[in-house]
Design an enzyme around this catalytic site. Sequence first.
Site, PDB file in Angstrom:
ATOM      1  N   GLU A  43       0.880  -1.158   0.000  1.00  0.00           N
ATOM      2  CA  GLU A  43       0.000   0.000   0.000  1.00  0.00           C
ATOM      3  C   GLU A  43       0.924   1.216   0.000  1.00  0.00           C
ATOM      4  OE1 GLU A  43      -3.511   0.709   3.035  1.00  0.00           O
ATOM      5  OE2 GLU A  43      -2.692  -1.317   3.170  1.00  0.00           O
ATOM      6  N   ARG A 270       4.211 -12.619  10.330  1.00  0.00           N
ATOM      7  CA  ARG A 270       4.851 -11.321  10.122  1.00  0.00           C
ATOM      8  C   ARG A 270       6.217 -11.306  10.775  1.00  0.00           C
ATOM      9  NH1 ARG A 270       0.927  -7.294   8.975  1.00  0.00           N
ATOM     10  NH2 ARG A 270       2.357  -5.597   9.375  1.00  0.00           N
ATOM     11  N   LYS A 280       3.410   1.068  10.002  1.00  0.00           N
ATOM     12  CA  LYS A 280       3.696   2.240   9.164  1.00  0.00           C
ATOM     13  C   LYS A 280       3.089   3.509   9.759  1.00  0.00           C
ATOM     14  CE  LYS A 280       2.517   0.235   5.255  1.00  0.00           C
ATOM     15  NZ  LYS A 280       2.106   0.059   3.852  1.00  0.00           N
TER      16      LYS A 280
END
Length: 567
Positions: A43, A270, A280
């Site tokens: 993204e 992750r 983020k």
Amino acid sequence: MNEEKTKGNEEPKPSVSFIEQFIIDDLKAGKNNGRIHTRFPPEPNGYLHIGHAKAICLDFGMAQKYGGKCNLRFDDTNPVKEEVEYIDSIKEDIRWLGFDWEDREFYASDYFGKLFEFAVDLIKRGLAYVDDQPADVISSQKGTPTKPGTESQFRIRPVGENLDLFYRMNEGEFEEGSRVLRARIDMTTPNMHMRDPIIYRIIKAPHHRTGNKWNVYPMYDFAHGQCDYFEGITHSLCTLEFEIHRPLYDWFIDQLKTSDYRPRQIEFNRLNLTYTMMSKRKLLELVQDGKVNGWDDPRMPTLCGLRRRGYTPESIRKFIDLIGYTKFEAINDVSLLEHAVRDDLNFRAPRVFGVLDPLKVIIKNYPAGKVEEVELINNPEDESMGTRKVPFSNEILIERDDFMETPPNKFFRLAPGMEVRLKGAYIIKCESFRKNENTGLIEEVYCTYDPATRSGEHASAKKVKGTLHWVSAQHAVNAEVRLYDRLFNHEDPAGQKEDDYRNFLNPDSLKILKGCKLEPSLRPARPLDKFQFQRLGYFCVDYESTEAHPVFNRTVPLKDTWAKMNK
Ligand code: ATP
Ligand code: MG
């Protein structure tokens, strides 16, 4: 570790991750006509961090290894948070890591038309409806995993009306938040994501690629799986939190597919690292609040931060390989990453002398004005890196803490009456010193040298216990050196519910040293050049460095100082 010991005399057999095994099995079974096609789907709402590197290495790595392709696809479904700056940085970071998407740079927004058509199709088939309720009401009707949700009154809205409203939503007739399009699936299934999820919302912000063309935008969940499908992706590798979304993605593909083909989604854990965080949103806050000096601050876990810190792509790939892929969430020790970069730089970085906190040593019996060049090996691990010449004279600088006025028992460095070797040059003996009576600071140390002890010559067989790095005072290059430490002093700063992660910022994460002295061979060094300052650690030239004002970043000390402290 990717090496597994096998019994008997067999060679150790490389083991593969569970994901790789799935891929091997699919290829063997002839699925997708033997094709493997993956994608990395960032993204564009922030810079890539080392967590993303874990996904990148897998997505590109598997395609590479099995003769397939990997697309770069920007998941740009939210025009409000996305910026072109992020797109450029993401591309730069993937290339730097060593991967290539060739001409396959795609955007979820490339498919806005197709997704809109698909939504219209769902409406026509009675599988989607426009809901006029506000977001909070919709979410209050969702129920809980054990309690079914409540059906919206708009669920039975006629197809014609839904179509009309959806088109008008896109024409910009209605305000943001006033209506959404929902898939009509099941309000009673235990999987909350299947309870008539929102698939389109009104957003009136311009999009970085499609401008003002659209007033409705697909939700991430309504875009991701279908984009994979449109691109012919065979293996959609993603992190564990998407496991619960998989039935929904499958449901959409079921409505869309015209053959047996569907992307196979496989989830893995992750990457989390101690003493930092991967969100983020929070990393952006650190940047915006000025807690760090930008996304590429060398203390950040971002790829650009690690690059500026002196990490090599090889060290990051090695680290990712070391931790592997599993189905269990865990937090990896950052010292493993530091170990990986030490290991890599050990072979790559030339050795040099740099004195961070200089103390002057005057060699009284060495002729003033005389300069000798001593030859030093650049890297004992790699002969091909050759040697260099370093000037030696009667005034040299050593590390302040390599001298002690009254040393404890096992201090094998310089002290009154003691001898040490200056690496590559001579053995010197400390005769006396001068101290500033007011400050107590040692100002100069006076030594004699033994001309017969020059390194490499016969008498150099003489043994002393300590060897010091040094630079010739008149030849030294002045430099600024930035010492970095962990950005947080808590192992899991973002995981403490009671406490904001900002409370765990390490106040000593950056120390700036001025007046450091380096050997003259470092004068032409360029940004990102890497060196081992002997006995100290690995250092890398900063972007802000100039010939007049060299700046070095410390990547890691030679030894893990935190491990020592925790003993
Ligand atoms: P954040 O939650 O920090 O915003 P994200 O998951 O939303 O991260 P994306 O840009 O959507 O970030 O991520 C792109 C790809 O990278 C996704 O496939 C995602 O699963 C993967 N990824 C993101 N963070 C990690 C991580 N810490 N470890 C492994 N893979 C990750
Ligand atoms: Mg995401």
